[in-house]
Design a protein around this motif. Structure first.
Motif, mmCIF file in Angstrom:
data_model
loop_
_atom_site.group_PDB
_atom_site.id
_atom_site.type_symbol
_atom_site.label_atom_id
_atom_site.label_comp_id
_atom_site.label_asym_id
_atom_site.label_seq_id
_atom_site.Cartn_x
_atom_site.Cartn_y
_atom_site.Cartn_z
ATOM 1 N N LEU A 1 0.907 -1.154 -0.136
ATOM 2 C CA LEU A 1 -0.005 0.072 -0.005
ATOM 3 C C LEU A 1 0.935 1.187 0.147
ATOM 4 C CD1 LEU A 1 -2.697 -0.776 2.879
ATOM 5 C CD2 LEU A 1 -3.126 -0.931 0.348
ATOM 6 N N PRO A 2 0.805 2.139 -1.067
ATOM 7 C CA PRO A 2 1.638 3.492 -0.867
ATOM 8 C C PRO A 2 0.695 4.224 -0.055
ATOM 9 C CG PRO A 2 1.172 2.502 -3.283
ATOM 10 C CD PRO A 2 0.296 1.635 -2.611
ATOM 11 N N LYS A 3 1.170 5.048 0.784
ATOM 12 C CA LYS A 3 0.585 5.972 1.721
ATOM 13 C C LYS A 3 -0.121 7.101 0.981
ATOM 14 C CE LYS A 3 3.605 4.833 5.698
ATOM 15 N NZ LYS A 3 4.627 5.495 6.700
ATOM 16 N N THR A 4 0.117 7.219 -0.277
ATOM 17 C CA THR A 4 -0.418 8.286 -1.080
ATOM 18 C C THR A 4 -1.921 7.822 -1.621
ATOM 19 O OG1 THR A 4 0.692 7.470 -2.866
ATOM 20 C CG2 THR A 4 1.493 9.549 -1.758
ATOM 21 N N LEU A 5 -2.395 6.562 -1.357
ATOM 22 C CA LEU A 5 -3.510 5.920 -1.598
ATOM 23 C C LEU A 5 -4.591 7.026 -1.109
ATOM 24 C CD1 LEU A 5 -3.782 2.191 -1.676
ATOM 25 C CD2 LEU A 5 -3.892 3.534 -3.525
ATOM 26 N N PRO A 6 -5.809 7.096 -2.028
ATOM 27 C CA PRO A 6 -7.003 7.800 -1.398
ATOM 28 C C PRO A 6 -7.477 6.879 -0.279
ATOM 29 C CG PRO A 6 -7.115 7.798 -3.798
ATOM 30 C CD PRO A 6 -6.069 6.940 -3.446
ATOM 31 N N ALA A 7 -8.233 7.463 0.786
ATOM 32 C CA ALA A 7 -8.881 6.931 1.849
ATOM 33 C C ALA A 7 -9.617 5.756 1.582
ATOM 34 C CB ALA A 7 -9.415 7.791 2.809
ATOM 35 N N LYS A 8 -10.475 5.961 0.608
ATOM 36 C CA LYS A 8 -11.452 4.796 0.313
ATOM 37 C C LYS A 8 -10.956 3.624 -0.251
ATOM 38 C CE LYS A 8 -16.020 4.359 -1.842
ATOM 39 N NZ LYS A 8 -17.003 4.807 -2.903
ATOM 40 N N SER A 9 -9.828 3.921 -1.129
ATOM 41 C CA SER A 9 -9.175 3.008 -1.764
ATOM 42 C C SER A 9 -8.429 2.032 -0.698
ATOM 43 C CB SER A 9 -8.118 3.333 -2.772
ATOM 44 O OG SER A 9 -8.993 4.152 -3.974
ATOM 45 N N LEU A 10 -7.781 2.975 0.041
ATOM 46 C CA LEU A 10 -6.742 2.006 1.442
ATOM 47 C C LEU A 10 -7.807 1.204 2.143
ATOM 48 C CD1 LEU A 10 -4.151 3.705 3.274
ATOM 49 C CD2 LEU A 10 -5.743 2.774 4.421
ATOM 50 N N VAL A 11 -8.958 1.759 2.304
ATOM 51 C CA VAL A 11 -9.767 0.938 3.333
ATOM 52 C C VAL A 11 -10.190 -0.259 2.376
ATOM 53 C CG1 VAL A 11 -12.024 0.596 4.209
ATOM 54 C CG2 VAL A 11 -10.629 2.640 4.647
ATOM 55 N N ASN A 12 -10.554 -0.252 1.240
ATOM 56 C CA ASN A 12 -10.908 -1.337 0.417
ATOM 57 C C ASN A 12 -9.988 -2.287 0.304
ATOM 58 O OD1 ASN A 12 -13.674 -0.380 0.028
ATOM 59 N ND2 ASN A 12 -13.161 0.518 -1.922
ATOM 60 N N ALA A 13 -8.615 -1.622 0.083
ATOM 61 C CA ALA A 13 -7.375 -2.643 -0.211
ATOM 62 C C ALA A 13 -7.395 -3.514 1.183
ATOM 63 C CB ALA A 13 -6.143 -1.721 -0.222
ATOM 64 N N VAL A 14 -7.357 -2.776 2.285
ATOM 65 C CA VAL A 14 -7.158 -3.585 3.611
ATOM 66 C C VAL A 14 -8.102 -4.518 3.923
ATOM 67 C CG1 VAL A 14 -7.270 -3.141 5.960
ATOM 68 C CG2 VAL A 14 -5.960 -1.595 4.799
ATOM 69 N N ARG A 15 -9.324 -4.386 3.388
ATOM 70 C CA ARG A 15 -10.319 -5.335 3.653
ATOM 71 C C ARG A 15 -10.101 -6.791 2.511
ATOM 72 N NH1 ARG A 15 -14.864 -1.073 4.736
ATOM 73 N NH2 ARG A 15 -14.377 -1.019 7.044
ATOM 74 N N PHE A 16 -9.605 -6.349 1.307
ATOM 75 C CA PHE A 16 -9.160 -7.208 0.383
ATOM 76 C C PHE A 16 -8.019 -8.205 0.870
ATOM 77 C CE2 PHE A 16 -7.872 -7.952 -4.016
ATOM 78 C CZ PHE A 16 -8.857 -8.483 -4.493
ATOM 79 N N MET A 17 -7.189 -7.563 1.219
ATOM 80 C CA MET A 17 -5.792 -8.281 1.703
ATOM 81 C C MET A 17 -6.427 -9.124 3.271
ATOM 82 S SD MET A 17 -2.703 -5.647 1.502
ATOM 83 C CE MET A 17 -3.175 -4.307 2.577
ATOM 84 N N ALA A 18 -7.135 -8.544 4.224
ATOM 85 C CA ALA A 18 -7.571 -9.260 5.232
ATOM 86 C C ALA A 18 -8.465 -10.627 4.734
ATOM 87 C CB ALA A 18 -8.445 -8.355 6.171
ATOM 88 N N ALA A 19 -9.004 -10.518 3.589
ATOM 89 C CA ALA A 19 -9.823 -11.599 3.034
ATOM 90 C C ALA A 19 -8.758 -12.724 2.350
ATOM 91 C CB ALA A 19 -10.878 -11.118 1.979
ATOM 92 N N GLY A 20 -7.652 -12.311 2.320
ATOM 93 C CA GLY A 20 -6.533 -13.253 1.754
ATOM 94 C C GLY A 20 -6.272 -12.988 0.108
#
Length: 206
Positions: free
Chosen positions: A103-122
């Motif tokens: 995750l680049p820290k420059t990601l927009p907040a909404k994209s970051l949240v979606n990415a985290v949930r995506f990764m948590a799902a494996g």
């Protein structure tokens, strides 16, 4: 059932911002660590996390060595890397080592949240714009105008890092960062460092 996320980053603002967005809808519980030792302690003593996020440059990491250590003790559960300064090559190496995402820290907040949930799902996550552009001949005109070092400094400005923090992350002198910031403002026709960050974000730079 809430997702349990460990955010390990030595920048308070980064940790708190990510946690705020993730905790907003009540489906995620975040915990924090400010260095690798703190993250390892929590992984060993707390109930399992659905996802561990590690800042590439926080104390104790020693580059990708810290990622390798956490992957070794996290019993196969997802571990992701976050960074404001890492290059595409580092991101690729992290994924090759077994990281669930970058995750680049420059990601927009909404994209970051979606990415985290995506990764948590494996599911593996890395933003296409970041992974396809940095060392690619088809980079944008905006990127072509900047040296690799200037891009790294600019990523630091985009996450509101001070010159001192950027210097530490890039292992450079603070006076060198000052010069890079001055050059960036001139090249981007920016009034100041905040303006430079806004211009870069508007240009789609990550």
């Amino acid at each position: 059932m809430s997702l349990r996320i460990l955010i390990a980053d030595d920048h308070d603002m980064v940790r708190e911002t990510i946690a705020m967005f993730l905790d907003a809808d009540g489906s995620t519980v975040t915990e924090a660590a400010s260095d690798l030792a703190g993250a390892l302690d929590k992984i060993k003593t707390e109930p399992p996390y659905d996802l561990v996020l590690l800042d590439y440059t926080m104390p104790g990491m020693k580059g990708l060595q810290g990622l390798q250590t956490v992957l070794g003790i996290n019993e196969g559960r997802p571990v992701g890397l976050i960074s404001g300064t890492a290059t595409r090559l580092i991101a690729e190496q992290a994924l090759d080592m077994g990281a669930i995402g970058f995750l680049p820290k420059t990601l927009p907040a909404k994209s970051l949240v979606n990415a985290v949930r995506f990764m948590a799902a494996g599911e593996t996550y890395a933003p296409v714009s970041f992974m396809s552009g940095k060392d690619n001949p088809e980079e944008t005109d905006f990127e072509k105008a900047l040296s690799e070092r200037e891009r790294q400094v600019l990523r630091g400005l985009m996450i509101a890092q001070s010159n001192k923090e950027i210097a530490r992350d890039l292992d450079l002198q603070e006076v060198t960062i000052k010069l890079h910031v001055k050059t960036l403002c001139r090249k981007l026709d920016a009034k100041n460092r905040t303006d430079a960050a806004i211009i870069a974000r508007d240009a789609g730079f990550v």
